[in-house]
Design a protein around this motif. Structure first.
Motif, PDB file in Angstrom:
ATOM      1  N   THR A  71       1.308   4.283  -2.904  1.00 58.42           N
ATOM      2  CA  THR A  71       1.265   5.734  -2.675  1.00 58.42           C
ATOM      3  C   THR A  71       2.459   6.414  -3.335  1.00 58.42           C
ATOM      4  O   THR A  71       2.314   7.421  -4.035  1.00 58.42           O
ATOM      5  N   PRO A 101       0.637  14.644  -0.815  1.00 63.62           N
ATOM      6  CA  PRO A 101      -0.258  14.189   0.264  1.00 63.62           C
ATOM      7  C   PRO A 101      -0.453  15.211   1.377  1.00 63.62           C
ATOM      8  O   PRO A 101      -1.424  15.131   2.125  1.00 63.62           O
ATOM      9  N   THR A 158      -4.302  12.208  -3.419  1.00 59.01           N
ATOM     10  CA  THR A 158      -3.267  11.194  -3.196  1.00 59.01           C
ATOM     11  C   THR A 158      -3.897   9.831  -2.953  1.00 59.01           C
ATOM     12  O   THR A 158      -3.445   8.814  -3.494  1.00 59.01           O
ATOM     13  N   LEU A 159      -4.962   9.807  -2.139  1.00 56.01           N
ATOM     14  CA  LEU A 159      -5.647   8.554  -1.829  1.00 56.01           C
ATOM     15  C   LEU A 159      -6.273   7.951  -3.085  1.00 56.01           C
ATOM     16  O   LEU A 159      -6.166   6.743  -3.330  1.00 56.01           O
ATOM     17  N   TYR A 168      -0.390  15.447  -6.630  1.00 57.86           N
ATOM     18  CA  TYR A 168      -0.736  14.415  -5.657  1.00 57.86           C
ATOM     19  C   TYR A 168       0.030  14.559  -4.339  1.00 57.86           C
ATOM     20  O   TYR A 168       0.213  13.576  -3.617  1.00 57.86           O
ATOM     21  N   SER A 181       0.833  -1.210   0.000  1.00 55.17           N
ATOM     22  CA  SER A 181       0.000   0.000   0.000  1.00 55.17           C
ATOM     23  C   SER A 181       0.866   1.258   0.000  1.00 55.17           C
ATOM     24  O   SER A 181       0.579   2.230  -0.703  1.00 55.17           O
ATOM     25  N   GLU A 182       1.941   1.245   0.792  1.00 55.32           N
ATOM     26  CA  GLU A 182       2.855   2.396   0.831  1.00 55.32           C
ATOM     27  C   GLU A 182       3.583   2.565  -0.497  1.00 55.32           C
ATOM     28  O   GLU A 182       3.764   3.686  -0.979  1.00 55.32           O
ATOM     29  N   LEU A 193      -3.909   6.388   4.253  1.00 55.21           N
ATOM     30  CA  LEU A 193      -2.548   6.540   3.737  1.00 55.21           C
ATOM     31  C   LEU A 193      -1.488   6.215   4.783  1.00 55.21           C
ATOM     32  O   LEU A 193      -0.409   5.728   4.461  1.00 55.21           O
ATOM     33  N   ARG A 198      -3.508   6.585  -5.259  1.00 55.92           N
ATOM     34  CA  ARG A 198      -3.000   5.335  -4.700  1.00 55.92           C
ATOM     35  C   ARG A 198      -3.927   4.178  -5.028  1.00 55.92           C
ATOM     36  O   ARG A 198      -3.493   3.083  -5.402  1.00 55.92           O
TER      37      ARG A 198
END
Length: 764
Positions: free
Chosen positions: A226, A239, A246-247, A237, A222-223, A276, A250
């Motif tokens: 991002t 964050p 950004t979300l 984007y 997940s990171e 995030l 991602r």
């Protein structure tokens, strides 16, 4: 039934055939012309050497003696990593998002290009990772700051539509050349090391640290989604500014992972529902370990590079901020942290005490402890801000003071974190003038290595370095040089006795226009016949004055200079009480000579400078030389131990800590008149440390000896530091543990006037 003549078909086929051949040959000729820069119309291409050694801005790293990164110098914050260090999450996410067929194409993905053509770009870009790398590495379109690059800009590239087409072709050519010279793994690593992730985070390693405080090996899928999502447009984007965008970006990337079967649809859905979870922290000159130290060595490194570059060709010139140097220093990352923690803990408590002490009153006072009227206005007039405003408003003071009293948004320092507030510049000055500051340095006396360096309480808000830039009166911490000069010149020994009684200096001592009779800190005389060791332990001023009478100031100044004091010293009677200003750096250096059997090691902060592949550019070492007699030095450590061991010694409070038992430790406190400066010097066989505490302005201080003495203002920070050092088993293994002082082999002395030292002998 409709019929067509066969000749018409043939003509149409011939037309398309000829058009195709013409277009094909034209494309080949155009690509060839771009590659070879016919008639200098298209701009140059990188040479073979440039392809094999692509240049990018790389931060120079500052490395501690125990091998930890403690800071950087950079314009672009970039710290390259090898492919093997990359997390599979990063590799898979990058390919799923940017170049799904990365492992199968040869630099150009024709399927993606055709998709872009037939969908008019609605399905995304057609550039491969190799093409994007070529574009980023060689600036085929622009320089990093937006200027056109004269190396790659030909005449035709100044034509609007042609510029993009020519640049694109150059990227195709360079992508193929890169694929021929590098493996896929190398290309991917180069790309991830080169690209910007926004917020001055260049390269994947710095991005992982900036946004998640993690290493490239440990980021989650997940990171990684991002971070890779930021590549499309780091500003859009960002964050910090647009977390919703950004979300969403991602989650799009996570969708790509599912599309190419890196994860299941169910896993993707669950992952898209997670937040995030940023741990955002931008690296800059104000953050990280040892910021005062990093600034202290910067000029030294720049001077070394100037010397190194004199013998190097222009294309091989080194730059501190872009060449990826490795600066190996003497700082120990563990000791530095312990010193920072100790100073922070102590100063936080000291500041609260100071606020309570002055509650309801302003702390700027004169010699009579009366408030100095107009202090803040006078202080403001000495600032660059005041001078700039006077110039802006043509010396119209009314407008200047109006501006200086106008409230504006600002962030101010506090021990509980930065405070965003509304303050005028005058309010800010009033706020900061009430804050005490600190300088602390620790050094290994056996080799001159500076192990910890704290120039102040917070580099972001207090740039002034209280280790090397600041010089203050050392008070009684100068007295060991008075006693040491007496022993060195055989005027006295630690067990000789001197009566505590008034001593008066007059014209015969170099004074003009009167006499001077120094008093003890309590204003009283005991008339007791005191051994020198006890007199120094109690910091009796009259005994120092009598030694000054016997020696004269020049011999004392000479002894101090031999030990390591470099500042000019006032050669008058007041020198015996520390009237001349010195720095913490000098004090630690000079005390280290006493701890090292009289051999002076020049303090050093840098061990070596290497290039990014480890070639040594310059090495440093401390030059040890005999400064004073070994016997004098050892007797002075015995004298300094008296402050801890003797009843009512000024450092007797150290016995309440864990650092004294089973250890030989020397100490000296120092307090200047009106309590403007609190000093403490601690000496052990392997570590000498000095601490100064006070207001940046000397008129700001406590009003009583009980609160303003060095034993209260400075000694606790030293004690906290040493407790942390001794509690660290890894430092103990390296020799930083409790031990006796080394003793000269043939020293003959009767130690009956104090605690007898153990029968330790020097190894040399």
């Amino acid at each position: 039934m409709i019929t067509f003549e066969a000749g018409k078909y043939q003509k149409l086929i011939k037309f398309f055939y000829k058009s195709f051949i013409a277009l094909f040959l034209g494309a080949v000729l155009f690509i060839t012309a771009v590659n070879y820069n016919f008639f200098w119309l298209f701009g140059g291409m990188p040479s073979l050497q440039e392809l094999e050694n692509p240049k990018s801005q790389e931060a120079s790293l500052i490395i501690s003696e125990d091998g930890q990164e403690i800071g950087k110098y950079f314009r672009e914050n970039r710290n390259p990593v090898e492919f093997e260090e990359l997390s599979p999450a990063i590799i898979n996410t990058l390919m799923a998002t940017e170049d799904a067929r990365f492992t199968t194409h040869s630099g150009i993905d024709f399927r993606s290009m055709l998709r872009v053509v037939f969908t008019l770009g609605s399905s995304g870009g057609g550039s491969t990772i190799s093409q994007q790398l070529a574009k980023n590495l060689f600036n085929t379109r622009t320089l990093e700051y937006g200027e056109e690059d004269p190396i790659y800009m030909g005449l035709l590239m100044k034509v609007g539509g042609l510029k993009t087409a020519i640049a694109k072709i150059k990227e195709w050519i360079l992508a193929i050349k890169l694929e021929r010279r590098y493996t896929k793994q190398e290309i991917m690593a180069m790309y991830l090391n080169e690209v910007s992730f926004g917020n001055n985070a260049y390269g994947i390693q710095v991005a992982c640290k900036t946004y998640f405080q993690k290493d490239v090996k440990t980021v989650s899928l997940s990171e990684a989604a991002t971070l890779i999502g930021l590549l499309q447009n780091p500003s859009l984007y960002d964050p910090r500014l647009r977390p919703e965008k950004t979300l969403a970006r991602r989650n799009t990337v996570i969708g790509q992972l599912a599309k190419y079967d890196y994860i299941t649809e169910d896993d993707a859905s669950k992952m898209q529902e997670s937040p995030l979870n940023l741990h955002f922290k931008v690296e800059n000159q104000n953050t990280g370990t040892a910021p005062y130290f990093r600034e202290a060595i910067r000029k030294e490194v720049l001077a070394a590079l100037k010397e190194i570059n004199e013998s190097r060709p222009e294309e091989e010139q080194l730059n501190l901020y872009t060449s990826g140097l490795r600066i190996h220093t003497t700082i120990d990352s563990r000791m530095q942290k312990y010193a920072q923690d100790a100073v922070w803990e102590h100063m936080q408590a000291e500041q609260k005490l100071f606020y309570d002490h002055w509650r309801g009153r302003n702390p700027w006072v004169n010699e009579e402890m009366k408030e100095m009227k107009g202090f803040l206005r006078d202080a403001m007039k000495r600032t660059p801000r005041y001078r700039e405003l006077m110039e802006t408003y043509s010396n119209d003071e009314f407008k200047v003071w109006e501006e200086l009293n106008r409230k504006i948004k600002m962030s101010v320092f506090s021990y509980n974190g930065d405070i965003d507030t509304l303050m005028s510049p005058m309010d800010s000055l009033n706020y900061y003038k009430r804050i005490l500051n600190c300088g602390m340095m620790a050094m290994d006396p056996t080799n001159g290595h500076i192990k910890a360096y704290i120039g102040g309480i917070n580099y972001k808000y207090f740039k002034f370095d209280h280790i090397t830039q600041s010089k203050r009166q050392p008070g009684s911490t100068f007295k060991p040089f008075v006693y040491g000069a007496a022993i060195e010149n055989e005027v006295a020994t630690p067990c000789d006795k001197i009566i505590d009684e008034p001593v008066t200096f007059g014209e015969e001592d170099g004074l003009t226009g009167g006499t001077w009779t120094p008093q003890n800190s309590d204003g009283k005389y005991s008339y007791e016949n005191l051994p020198l060791r006890r007199a120094m332990a109690l910091s009796i001023n009259t005994v120092s004055a009598k030694l000054m009478k016997a020696l004269g100031p020049s011999k004392i100044a000479d002894f101090a200079h031999k030990c390591g004091i470099e500042s000019p010293l006032y050669e008058g009677p007041a020198l015996c009480l520390g009237a001349s200003e010195v720095s913490v750096y000098e004090q630690v250096s000079a005390y280290s000579t006493l701890a090292n059997l009289g051999e002076r090691n020049e303090p050093i902060m840098i061990l070596k400078i290497t290039d990014k592949v480890g070639n040594v550019l310059k090495e440093y070492s401390s030059s040890a030389k005999a400064a004073i007699k070994p016997e004098t030095a050892y007797l002075m450590t015995y004298m300094l131990r008296g402050a801890v061991d003797e009843p009512l010694g000024t450092a007797e409070g150290l016995k309440r800590t864990s650092i004294v038992a089973g250890n030989e430790i020397g100490a000296k406190t120092g307090t200047t008149s009106n309590f403007s400066d609190g000093w403490f010097m601690g000496v052990t066989q392997k570590l000498v440390a000095g601490v100064w505490v006070g207001g940046d302005d000397r008129s700001i201080h406590f009003r009583s000896l009980a609160l303003g003495q060095g034993a209260k203002m400075a000694m606790p920070a030293y004690a906290k530091f040493m407790e942390k050092v001794y509690a660290d088993p890894s430092l103990s293994i390296e020799g930083y543990r409790k031990m006796p002082f080394l003793k000269p082999e043939n020293l003959q002395f009767d130690f009956s006037c104090g605690t007898a030292p153990p029968d330790s002998t020097a190894s040399n």
